[in-house]
Design a protein around this motif. Structure first.
Motif, PDB file in Angstrom:
ATOM      1  N   ALA A 176       0.498  -1.109   0.004  1.00 45.64           N
ATOM      2  CA  ALA A 176       0.015   0.074  -0.678  1.00 45.64           C
ATOM      3  C   ALA A 176       0.753   0.878  -0.117  1.00 45.64           C
ATOM      4  N   ARG A 177       1.816   1.505   0.435  1.00 44.23           N
ATOM      5  CA  ARG A 177       3.135   2.431   1.097  1.00 44.23           C
ATOM      6  C   ARG A 177       3.980   2.373  -0.659  1.00 44.23           C
ATOM      7  N   GLU A 178       4.108   1.588  -0.998  1.00 43.18           N
ATOM      8  CA  GLU A 178       4.650   1.670  -2.622  1.00 43.18           C
ATOM      9  C   GLU A 178       3.299   2.375  -3.428  1.00 43.18           C
ATOM     10  N   PHE A 179       2.844   1.939  -3.242  1.00 42.78           N
ATOM     11  CA  PHE A 179       0.851   2.130  -4.172  1.00 42.78           C
ATOM     12  C   PHE A 179       1.347   3.480  -4.413  1.00 42.78           C
ATOM     13  N   LEU A 180       1.379   4.359  -2.443  1.00 41.21           N
ATOM     14  CA  LEU A 180       1.164   5.449  -1.869  1.00 41.21           C
ATOM     15  C   LEU A 180       2.375   6.544  -3.121  1.00 41.21           C
ATOM     16  N   HIS A 181       3.679   5.491  -3.089  1.00 47.46           N
ATOM     17  CA  HIS A 181       4.418   6.534  -3.788  1.00 47.46           C
ATOM     18  C   HIS A 181       4.075   6.750  -5.321  1.00 47.46           C
ATOM     19  N   ASP A 182       4.076   5.437  -5.639  1.00 51.27           N
ATOM     20  CA  ASP A 182       4.090   5.312  -7.290  1.00 51.27           C
ATOM     21  C   ASP A 182       2.328   6.594  -8.309  1.00 51.27           C
ATOM     22  N   ARG A 183       1.794   6.592  -7.023  1.00 48.58           N
ATOM     23  CA  ARG A 183       0.749   6.972  -7.353  1.00 48.58           C
ATOM     24  C   ARG A 183       0.643   8.586  -6.589  1.00 48.58           C
ATOM     25  N   MET A 184       1.339   9.420  -6.304  1.00 53.26           N
ATOM     26  CA  MET A 184       1.693  10.645  -5.047  1.00 53.26           C
ATOM     27  C   MET A 184       0.531  11.673  -5.409  1.00 53.26           C
ATOM     28  N   ALA A 185       0.165  12.194  -6.710  1.00 49.44           N
ATOM     29  CA  ALA A 185      -0.016  13.260  -7.731  1.00 49.44           C
ATOM     30  C   ALA A 185      -1.863  12.184  -7.339  1.00 49.44           C
ATOM     31  N   TRP A 186      -1.646  11.160  -7.437  1.00 55.28           N
ATOM     32  CA  TRP A 186      -3.073  11.085  -8.239  1.00 55.28           C
ATOM     33  C   TRP A 186      -3.902  11.623  -6.811  1.00 55.28           C
ATOM     34  N   ASP A 187      -4.892  11.336  -7.282  1.00 54.66           N
ATOM     35  CA  ASP A 187      -6.678  11.667  -6.436  1.00 54.66           C
ATOM     36  C   ASP A 187      -7.202   9.404  -5.824  1.00 54.66           C
ATOM     37  N   VAL A 188      -5.841   9.152  -4.444  1.00 57.10           N
ATOM     38  CA  VAL A 188      -6.407   8.223  -3.912  1.00 57.10           C
ATOM     39  C   VAL A 188      -7.295   7.981  -3.020  1.00 57.10           C
ATOM     40  N   GLY A 189      -7.782   6.808  -3.550  1.00 57.54           N
ATOM     41  CA  GLY A 189      -8.924   6.623  -2.282  1.00 57.54           C
ATOM     42  C   GLY A 189      -8.904   5.225  -1.574  1.00 57.54           C
ATOM     43  N   LEU A 190      -9.124   4.748  -0.681  1.00 56.79           N
ATOM     44  CA  LEU A 190      -8.697   3.815   0.494  1.00 56.79           C
ATOM     45  C   LEU A 190      -9.028   2.717  -0.524  1.00 56.79           C
ATOM     46  N   ASP A 191     -10.008   2.504  -1.782  1.00 59.15           N
ATOM     47  CA  ASP A 191     -10.691   0.937  -2.103  1.00 59.15           C
ATOM     48  C   ASP A 191      -9.963   0.982  -3.483  1.00 59.15           C
ATOM     49  N   ASP A 192      -9.125   2.215  -3.701  1.00 60.84           N
ATOM     50  CA  ASP A 192      -7.713   1.960  -4.764  1.00 60.84           C
ATOM     51  C   ASP A 192      -6.802   1.071  -3.701  1.00 60.84           C
ATOM     52  N   LEU A 193      -6.351   1.714  -2.736  1.00 60.69           N
ATOM     53  CA  LEU A 193      -6.000   0.628  -1.608  1.00 60.69           C
ATOM     54  C   LEU A 193      -5.839  -0.448  -1.909  1.00 60.69           C
ATOM     55  N   VAL A 194      -7.319  -0.958  -1.416  1.00 64.56           N
ATOM     56  CA  VAL A 194      -8.219  -2.427  -1.143  1.00 64.56           C
ATOM     57  C   VAL A 194      -7.303  -3.211  -2.464  1.00 64.56           C
ATOM     58  N   ALA A 195      -8.023  -2.014  -3.352  1.00 64.55           N
ATOM     59  CA  ALA A 195      -8.016  -3.556  -4.800  1.00 64.55           C
ATOM     60  C   ALA A 195      -6.379  -3.248  -4.979  1.00 64.55           C
ATOM     61  N   HIS A 196      -5.964  -2.944  -4.603  1.00 72.54           N
ATOM     62  CA  HIS A 196      -4.169  -2.824  -4.115  1.00 72.54           C
ATOM     63  C   HIS A 196      -3.692  -4.083  -3.689  1.00 72.54           C
ATOM     64  N   THR A 197      -4.401  -4.522  -2.666  1.00 74.13           N
ATOM     65  CA  THR A 197      -4.014  -5.069  -1.421  1.00 74.13           C
ATOM     66  C   THR A 197      -4.643  -6.199  -1.344  1.00 74.13           C
TER      67      THR A 197
END
Length: 283
Positions: A176-197
């Protein structure tokens, strides 16, 4: 800035090291992290802060050692406030100096300071000498020698910790942390992290905070602020920086930046580059 708060900031263009001397009363700054190593000394008063999930109290003559990315805050528990001097050492610069001392690179060492507060008078003397040389703009040779002495003394406080055994939940939090680093400028939602992990949102939030000391949102804000600080120090305009790192606009960047660093983005840029920001609107 209130009359009982002040900040003096200089940036050495050759090394990229920032020197900050500041005084605060009451609340100093919100939890945040830096990409640099923070090496400093409390010069007056009582300085209290949370770092590495512990509450620390520093008094004059104690060295403060904060690793890159370590989340910390700050406040003054006494009415007189506190004054400190701090060096912000870039990781790549510190890696080179450690290598020259035969200690290898930071990435190889995976360093952790043995203590956040160090009672080492020689280290304190080395910090203050390096700070004074850089902050006053001394000649290169004088700065280089004080920095070499600082790194030599600092190396005594770097240790390699055997980290805890990583379970599946920890590894997924790291994803999840790597996802945030890769998509820092995106409008990331919790559902995106759930789908990724593949973790449910409640377990993910709990494990992320346990692993990294912040919620996913707080971590993302801190990540954006660190990226914004680096861009501003290189002269980028606040309005451009806000968009590049993922804040909705310049005003949004300004609110978070002031809470973490007690400076506006434009003021920080000016202090690092001597460039005036001519963007309209809030900074």
């Amino acid at each position: 800035m209130a009359d009982d708060h002040w900040i003096q900031l200089r940036r050495d263009p050759r090394t990229g090291i920032e020197t900050v001397r500041a005084h605060f009363t009451g609340h100093a700054y919100d939890p945040h992290g830096h990409d640099e190593l923070l090496i400093g000394v409390t010069q007056q008063g009582v300085q209290r802060f949370r770092c590495q999930r512990a509450l620390h109290t520093s008094t004059p003559g104690r060295a403060i050692l904060i690793e890159p990315g370590a989340v910390h805050d700050g406040h003054a528990p006494e009415d007189a406030g506190f004054t400190y001097a701090m060096l912000y050492l870039p990781q790549d610069w510190t890696t080179r100096l450690l290598a020259q001392h035969g200690l290898g690179g930071l990435s190889a060492l995976q360093p952790a300071f043995r203590d956040t507060l160090a009672d080492d008078p020689r280290l304190v003397t080395a910090i203050e000498a390096a700070f004074d040389a850089l902050h006053a703009g001394e000649a290169r040779l004088g700065c280089d020698q004080t920095l070499d002495r600082l790194i030599g003394r600092l190396a005594r406080h770097v240790g390699v910790a055997d980290g805890p055994v990583r379970g599946d939940s920890t590894r997924l939090a790291e994803r999840a942390r790597e996802f945030l680093h890769d998509r820092m400028a995106w409008d990331v939602g919790l559902d995106d992290l759930v789908a990724h992990t593949g973790m449910d949102r409640f377990r993910l939030t709990r494990q992320f905070k346990q692993s990294f000391g912040q919620s996913p949102h707080a971590y993302l804000v801190s990540l954006r602020l660190r990226a914004a600080r680096a861009l501003l120090a290189r002269g980028h305009r606040p309005s451009e920086v806000a968009t590049e790192v993922g804040f909705s606009d310049q005003s949004h960047l300004g609110r978070w930046f002031q809470r973490a660093y007690r400076l506006t983005p434009a003021d920080y840029r000016r202090r690092c580059t001597n460039l005036l920001d001519r963007d309209p609107g809030p900074t």
